[in-house]
Scaffold this motif. Structure first.
Motif, PDB file in Angstrom:
ATOM      1  N   ASP A  34       0.817  -1.182  -0.198  1.00  0.00           N
ATOM      2  CA  ASP A  34       0.088   0.046   0.191  1.00  0.00           C
ATOM      3  C   ASP A  34       0.781   1.350   0.072  1.00  0.00           C
ATOM      4  N   SER A 192      -9.865   8.433   9.210  1.00  0.00           N
ATOM      5  CA  SER A 192      -8.713   7.929   8.386  1.00  0.00           C
ATOM      6  C   SER A 192      -8.964   7.953   6.670  1.00  0.00           C
ATOM      7  N   ASP A 194      -8.530   6.161   4.421  1.00  0.00           N
ATOM      8  CA  ASP A 194      -9.344   4.887   3.630  1.00  0.00           C
ATOM      9  C   ASP A 194     -10.053   3.993   4.731  1.00  0.00           C
ATOM     10  N   GLU A 195     -10.936   3.067   4.139  1.00  0.00           N
ATOM     11  CA  GLU A 195     -11.644   2.091   5.044  1.00  0.00           C
ATOM     12  C   GLU A 195     -10.497   1.128   5.471  1.00  0.00           C
ATOM     13  N   LYS A 196      -9.629   0.546   4.929  1.00  0.00           N
ATOM     14  CA  LYS A 196      -8.744  -0.327   5.417  1.00  0.00           C
ATOM     15  C   LYS A 196      -7.958   0.298   6.670  1.00  0.00           C
ATOM     16  N   ARG A 225     -15.488  10.299   2.766  1.00  0.00           N
ATOM     17  CA  ARG A 225     -14.781   9.187   3.518  1.00  0.00           C
ATOM     18  C   ARG A 225     -15.711   8.608   4.581  1.00  0.00           C
ATOM     19  N   LEU A 228     -17.652   6.059   2.468  1.00  0.00           N
ATOM     20  CA  LEU A 228     -16.979   4.999   2.009  1.00  0.00           C
ATOM     21  C   LEU A 228     -16.648   4.049   3.304  1.00  0.00           C
TER      22      LEU A 228
END
Length: 330
Positions: A34, A192, A194-196, A225, A228
Motif C-alpha cells: 500500500d 482515516s 481509507d476504510e482499510k 470518506r 466510504l
C-alpha cells in the motif's frame, strides 16, 4: 528488522553482508505494498542468496499480495486463519466543527468511563498539538509517531500498555502491529484516509477476543470518506454531540506510574529479581506493583503512584541481584 528503504540504504553503502542470510521475513506485506514498496522489495530480494527460506505475512490476500507471493515464494505452504472469532466493536460517529474537536475529548472519555484511550491523528504535527492542548487541560498523555526513535517508541508503548498513562495519541504508525490489550476506547480525532486504515485503527480496542468502542469525529469536508467507511460497516451509529453527558466527577488518570532501572536481560535481571528487591528488600506490598517489562539494557516497572517516592528512595539503596542500579521515574 527494518523497512525496505532502510535496508536498501545499508546495501548501497555496503554496511550489511547478506551473503550468508538463510531466512527472509516479509511482515505486514499488504501495508508495504500500500505504501508503494514493491520495487524496493524486489530490488532487495535480487541481492539475496537464492537458497533461503522466505516467510510472508499479510492481514489480507488481494491481487497485489498474490503477485508478490508468486514472485518471491517457491512452492509455498499457505496457512490461513479460518473462522476467526468475531468481536463486536461498537462504532459511534459524531459530526463536529474542526475548532471544537479537542474540547470534546474529555467529555467523550468521561461519558464512556474509559481508562485506556488511544487517539488517532493523520499527521505528526496534529499529534503534538493535541497532546499539548490536552496536557493544558490537565490530562496525562503520550505521543507515538515516526519522528520518535525506536527506543522512544518502545518506551512509549510500555508506558501506555502498563497503564501508567491513560491516553496515547498516535499516527497510523501505531494502527498495525501494536499489541496492547484492554484499550477501552479508540478515538479517530482525524477520520482515516481509507476504510482499510479505519479497520486497523478500531481493531486496537478489540484485542484478546474482547469487544470495544470506537468513536470517529468528522467534519463536513469528510462526508465522502464517511460514506466510504459506512459502505464497509453496516452498524455505525450517528450520534449528536449535544447528547454527550460529560461526567465532571470522573477522573481521567492512571493509578500507576513507571520506574526505570538501568539494567535488563544483558545483566541477567529477571522479573523475580526485581519483584524480590521491592517486596522482601524494601517492604513494598505486592499489590502496589504492576507490570514488569525487561528489555536488553533496561527494565520498567509499573508502581502505585502513591508509592513512587518511597520506591525511588529505598530501591536506589537496595541491591538487585547483588548490584546497585540507577533508578528514576518515567
Amino acid at each position: 528488522m527494518a523497512t525496505p528503504g532502510r535496508i536498501l540504504k545499508h546495501i548501497e553503502q555496503n554496511n550489511i553482508d547478506l551473503e550468508n542470510m538463510t531466512t527472509l521475513v516479509l511482515d505486514e506485506a499488504d501495508k508495504m505494498l500500500d505504501m508503494g514498496f514493491y520495487d524496493d522489495i524486489m530490488e532487495i530480494i535480487n541481492t539475496l542468496p537464492k537458497n533461503r527460506q522466505t516467510l510472508l505475512f499479510s492481514a489480507t490476500y488481494e491481487k497485489n499480495i498474490e503477485k508478490l507471493a508468486s514472485n518471491v515464494l517457491n512452492n509455498p505452504i499457505t496457512v490461513k486463519v479460518e473462522n476467526e472469532e468475531k468481536v463486536h466493536i461498537k462504532q459511534k460517529f459524531y459530526e463536529v466543527n474542526e475548532g471544537n474537536k479537542t474540547s470534546l475529548i474529555p467529555a467523550l472519555i468521561s461519558s464512556n468511563k474509559a481508562k485506556s484511550i488511544l487517539i488517532f491523528c493523520n499527521m505528526k504535527i496534529t499529534c503534538d498539538k493535541l497532546a499539548d492542548d490536552l496536557y493544558a487541560l490537565g490530562l496525562d498523555v503520550l505521543t507515538l509517531h515516526s519522528d520518535l526513535e525506536q527506543k522512544q517508541r518502545d518506551e512509549t508503548i510500555i508506558l501506555f500498555s502498563n497503564k501508567s498513562y491513560p491516553i496515547l495519541i498516535a499516527t497510523d504508525v501505531a494502527s498495525r502491529g501494536l499489541h496492547i490489550d484492554d484499550v477501552d476506547l479508540v478515538i479517530n480525532y482525524d477520520l482515516s484516509l481509507d476504510e482499510k486504515v479505519h479497520t486497523h485503527r478500531i481493531g486496537r480496542t478489540a484485542r484478546a477476543g474482547k469487544g470495544g468502542l470506537a468513536i470517529s469525529l468528522y467534519t463536513q469536508n469528510d462526508f465522502d470518506r464517511v460514506e466510504l467507511i459506512k459502505d464497509t460497516f453496516s452498524d455505525i451509529e450517528d450520534e449528536n454531540i449535544e447528547k454527550i453527558e460529560d461526567d465532571l466527577s470522573y477522573k481521567i488518570d492512571s493509578e500507576l506510574r513507571t520506574i526505570f532501572i538501568n539494567g535488563g536481560k544483558k545483566q541477567k535481571l529477571r522479573a523475580g529479581d526485581i519483584l524480590g528487591a521491592m517486596t522482601a528488600g524494601i517492604g513494598l506490598d505486592k499489590s502496589d506493583i504492576g507490570k514488569i517489562d525487561i528489555l536488553d539494557f533496561a527494565s520498567y516497572v509499573a508502581i502505585n503512584k502513591e508509592k513512587i517516592s518511597f520506591v525511588l528512595e529505598k530501591l536506589s539503596k537496595e541491591k538487585i541481584k547483588g548490584k546497585y542500579y540507577r533508578i528514576y521515574e518515567k
